[in-house]
Design an enzyme around this catalytic site. Structure first.
Site, PDB file in Angstrom:
ATOM      1  N   ASP A 106     -27.652 -30.821 -13.307  1.00 25.23           N
ATOM      2  CA  ASP A 106     -26.837 -31.096 -12.839  1.00 25.23           C
ATOM      3  C   ASP A 106     -25.763 -29.691 -13.132  1.00 25.23           C
ATOM      4  O   ASP A 106     -25.539 -29.650 -14.297  1.00 25.23           O
ATOM      5  CB  ASP A 106     -26.626 -31.679 -14.068  1.00 25.23           C
ATOM      6  CG  ASP A 106     -25.533 -32.356 -15.176  1.00 25.23           C
ATOM      7  OD1 ASP A 106     -24.337 -32.467 -13.511  1.00 25.23           O
ATOM      8  OD2 ASP A 106     -25.063 -33.398 -15.868  1.00 25.23           O
TER       9      ASP A 106
ATOM     10  N   LYS B 264     -16.650 -33.953 -10.756  1.00 25.32           N
ATOM     11  CA  LYS B 264     -15.708 -32.722 -11.611  1.00 25.32           C
ATOM     12  C   LYS B 264     -14.654 -32.620 -10.689  1.00 25.32           C
ATOM     13  O   LYS B 264     -13.540 -32.970  -9.454  1.00 25.32           O
ATOM     14  CB  LYS B 264     -16.088 -31.673 -12.230  1.00 25.32           C
ATOM     15  CG  LYS B 264     -16.359 -32.371 -14.066  1.00 25.32           C
ATOM     16  CD  LYS B 264     -16.905 -32.067 -14.945  1.00 25.32           C
ATOM     17  CE  LYS B 264     -16.789 -32.883 -16.537  1.00 25.32           C
ATOM     18  NZ  LYS B 264     -17.852 -33.270 -16.934  1.00 25.32           N
TER      19      LYS B 264
ATOM     20  N   TYR C 259     -25.482 -33.322 -21.972  1.00 24.96           N
ATOM     21  CA  TYR C 259     -25.026 -34.096 -21.677  1.00 24.96           C
ATOM     22  C   TYR C 259     -24.613 -33.951 -19.862  1.00 24.96           C
ATOM     23  O   TYR C 259     -24.823 -33.161 -19.479  1.00 24.96           O
ATOM     24  CB  TYR C 259     -23.557 -33.715 -21.537  1.00 24.96           C
ATOM     25  CG  TYR C 259     -22.638 -35.456 -21.713  1.00 24.96           C
ATOM     26  CD1 TYR C 259     -23.259 -36.168 -22.170  1.00 24.96           C
ATOM     27  CD2 TYR C 259     -21.736 -35.677 -20.756  1.00 24.96           C
ATOM     28  CE1 TYR C 259     -22.526 -37.955 -22.376  1.00 24.96           C
ATOM     29  CE2 TYR C 259     -21.068 -36.934 -20.618  1.00 24.96           C
ATOM     30  CZ  TYR C 259     -21.238 -37.572 -21.595  1.00 24.96           C
ATOM     31  OH  TYR C 259     -20.662 -39.083 -21.127  1.00 24.96           O
TER      32      TYR C 259
HETATM   33  C1  LIG Z   1     -18.499 -34.116 -17.473  1.00 24.07           C
HETATM   34  C2  LIG Z   1     -20.213 -34.117 -16.945  1.00 24.07           C
HETATM   35  C3  LIG Z   1     -21.541 -35.750 -16.545  1.00 24.07           C
HETATM   36  C4  LIG Z   1     -20.893 -36.864 -16.285  1.00 24.07           C
HETATM   37  O1  LIG Z   1     -19.191 -36.753 -15.749  1.00 24.07           O
HETATM   38  P1  LIG Z   1     -18.163 -38.031 -15.653  1.00 24.07           P
HETATM   39  O2  LIG Z   1     -17.679 -37.815 -14.527  1.00 24.07           O
HETATM   40  O3  LIG Z   1     -17.457 -38.048 -16.580  1.00 24.07           O
HETATM   41  O4  LIG Z   1     -19.392 -39.797 -16.109  1.00 24.07           O
HETATM   42  C5  LIG Z   1     -22.212 -35.225 -15.852  1.00 24.07           C
HETATM   43  N1  LIG Z   1     -22.978 -33.540 -15.924  1.00 24.07           N
HETATM   44  C6  LIG Z   1     -22.245 -33.220 -16.900  1.00 24.07           C
HETATM   45  C7  LIG Z   1     -23.155 -31.409 -16.557  1.00 24.07           C
HETATM   46  C8  LIG Z   1     -21.098 -32.801 -17.297  1.00 24.07           C
HETATM   47  O5  LIG Z   1     -20.252 -31.752 -16.967  1.00 24.07           O
END
Ligand SMILES: *Cc1c(COP(=O)(O)O)cnc(C)c1O
Length: 428
Positions: free
Chosen positions: A240, A268, A144
């Site tokens: 990511d 995060k 994701y």
């Molecule tokens: C949470 C998450 C996102 C998206 O971040 P948001 O602040 O919710 O838009 C992207 N990549 C990873 C791996 C994530 O866990």
């Protein structure tokens, strides 16, 4: 357990907020029942509107590595807010947070702050396309990367929870430029794919440790092979690390696996619980961003003082000596005991874990990609989830999410949870 107030508030919310929530997984769709409405948090615990206390393993989906309402973060926020919350002009704290990130992520030669992980990945993809003058991208099933159109194809997290392979409303012209392979695909298949399409790829984006189909670790050579092929074919490798950054290690997964991506996305933890995202990497690529280059990306509240200050306070706490060995020891203590419970109770569950996060899969075979994750018994997970909730333990309301252990979880908290899980599986 009384949840009357939660029920009432959620019912009212549903009349005006879509599904009563502002992010889908919060609605308890895959585990059933009414979501708890949370009133406050302290350390490893959250409290709902009826005053029930829960040991929290969601921790704002990993953002709160120091725990809820950490005194240093709260004090920093109060002080910062009293001097104004946004200027739309440069502030020193943006520089300080960027420097603090770079200390442990040296691959980020230049950094741009945004307001969410979604914005970070979306912008990194745009930049990669602008830089390489190519259109296609490659992602991995069950990873994701936020809800941007081009990446909402076979995505994990809420997409997995709700069984949506690809969202409606995305132009075919966009999604057809996204190629999807299985996470941990074998080297030969990966090489074959690159031989076919490598020269058309702008970027490969991957969660180096996947955490949005539940926790799934990369196999020994998967990331290494990706790095090699990207270099051979002039494709940008984007890690990511929105979850793994400042969680699994100082310096994230790229440090653990000793692989240097071209670009990295963060979010995060680096916002200390406030809305934030960041992307950065090779200077020659990043300099293509506006105002230096032709790839446009902007934000009214980007780099805002509150998020920057909360992030900086958090990273400063994390830079103390021995913090990650503490988190690692805590996770190992818990996960090794949990693993033993799962094995000796013949639960037909197994788990994947790494520093600061874990997933119990209701699945008798090992989970190494989205395909095997999806074989999990989500009904059994839902039953387990509600049983734990009754015992004051708040797990993610979906089989396909990670549980997060923070520095605020005490040995007593962890023992309480181990005892509850033991009772659950031994009584069954
Ligand atoms: C949470 C998450 C996102 C998206 O971040 P948001 O602040 O919710 O838009 C992207 N990549 C990873 C791996 C994530 O866990």
């Amino acid at each position: 357990m009384k949840t009357k107030k939660s029920q009432e508030i959620f019912k009212k919310s549903q009349t005006i907020l879509v599904g009563g929530v502002n992010s889908p997984v919060r609605a308890f769709g895959s585990v059933g029942g009414t979501p708890l409405v949370i009133k406050k948090g302290q350390g490893a615990a959250i409290y709902d509107e009826d005053g029930n206390r829960y040991i929290d393993f969601v921790m704002s989906w990993g953002a709160l590595i120091l725990g809820h309402a950490h005194p240093v973060v709260v004090q920093t926020l109060q002080q910062t807010a009293s001097h104004g919350t946004s200027f739309g002009a440069p502030t020193q704290v943006e520089y300080l947070l960027a420097k603090e990130i770079q200390k442990t992520f040296p691959s980020l030669q230049k950094i741009r702050f945004v307001n969410s992980g979604t914005e970070a990945t979306q912008s990194a993809i745009r930049l990669a396309r602008g830089f390489t003058k190519r259109e296609k991208i490659l992602k991995f099933s069950g990873c994701y990367h936020g809800h941007t159109d081009s990446l909402l194809v076979k995505a994990g997290s809420g997409g997995a929870t709700f069984g949506i392979p690809t969202s409606q409303g995305i132009l075919e012209a966009v999604s057809e430029k996204t190629r999807v392979l299985e996470f941990n695909i074998d080297e030969k298949e990966l090489s074959d794919f690159f031989a076919q399409e490598g020269k058309e790829l702008a970027a490969v984006i991957v969660e180096p440790i996947a955490a949005n189909m539940g926790v799934v670790l990369p196999s020994k050579n998967f990331l290494k092979k990706l790095r090699e092929l990207c270099s051979d074919f002039g494709v940008l490798l984007i890690f990511d690390e929105v979850i793994t950054g400042f969680r699994v290690n100082v310096g994230g997964a790229q440090k653990i696996y000793d692989i240097k991506p071209d670009l990295t996305c963060l979010g995060k933890i680096i916002g200390g619980g406030l809305p934030v995202g960041a992307y950065g990497g090779r200077q020659d690529i990043m300099n293509n961003l506006s105002p230096l280059g032709g790839v446009y990306q902007a934000g009214t509240l980007s780099g805002n003082p509150l998020a920057m200050a909360a992030g900086l306070a958090t990273l400063k706490e994390l830079s103390q000596k021995g913090i990650y060995s503490r988190l690692k020891a805590k996770t190992a203590y818990f996960c090794q005991r949990l693993q033993k419970i799962l094995q000796t109770s013949e639960s037909s569950c197994q788990m994947n874990w790494t520093t600061g996060m874990f997933t119990i899969f209701f699945n008798s075979s090992r989970v190494k990609n989205f395909y095997s994750a999806q074989a999990s018994d989500t009904k059994a997970y839902a039953h387990f989830f509600h049983a734990m909730l009754q015992k004051g333990i708040y797990l993610p309301p979906s089989q396909f999410e990670a549980n997060f252990i923070s520095l605020a979880h005490s040995k007593k908290d962890l023992d309480t949870v181990l005892e509850a899980i033991k009772d659950y599986f031994y009584e069954k």
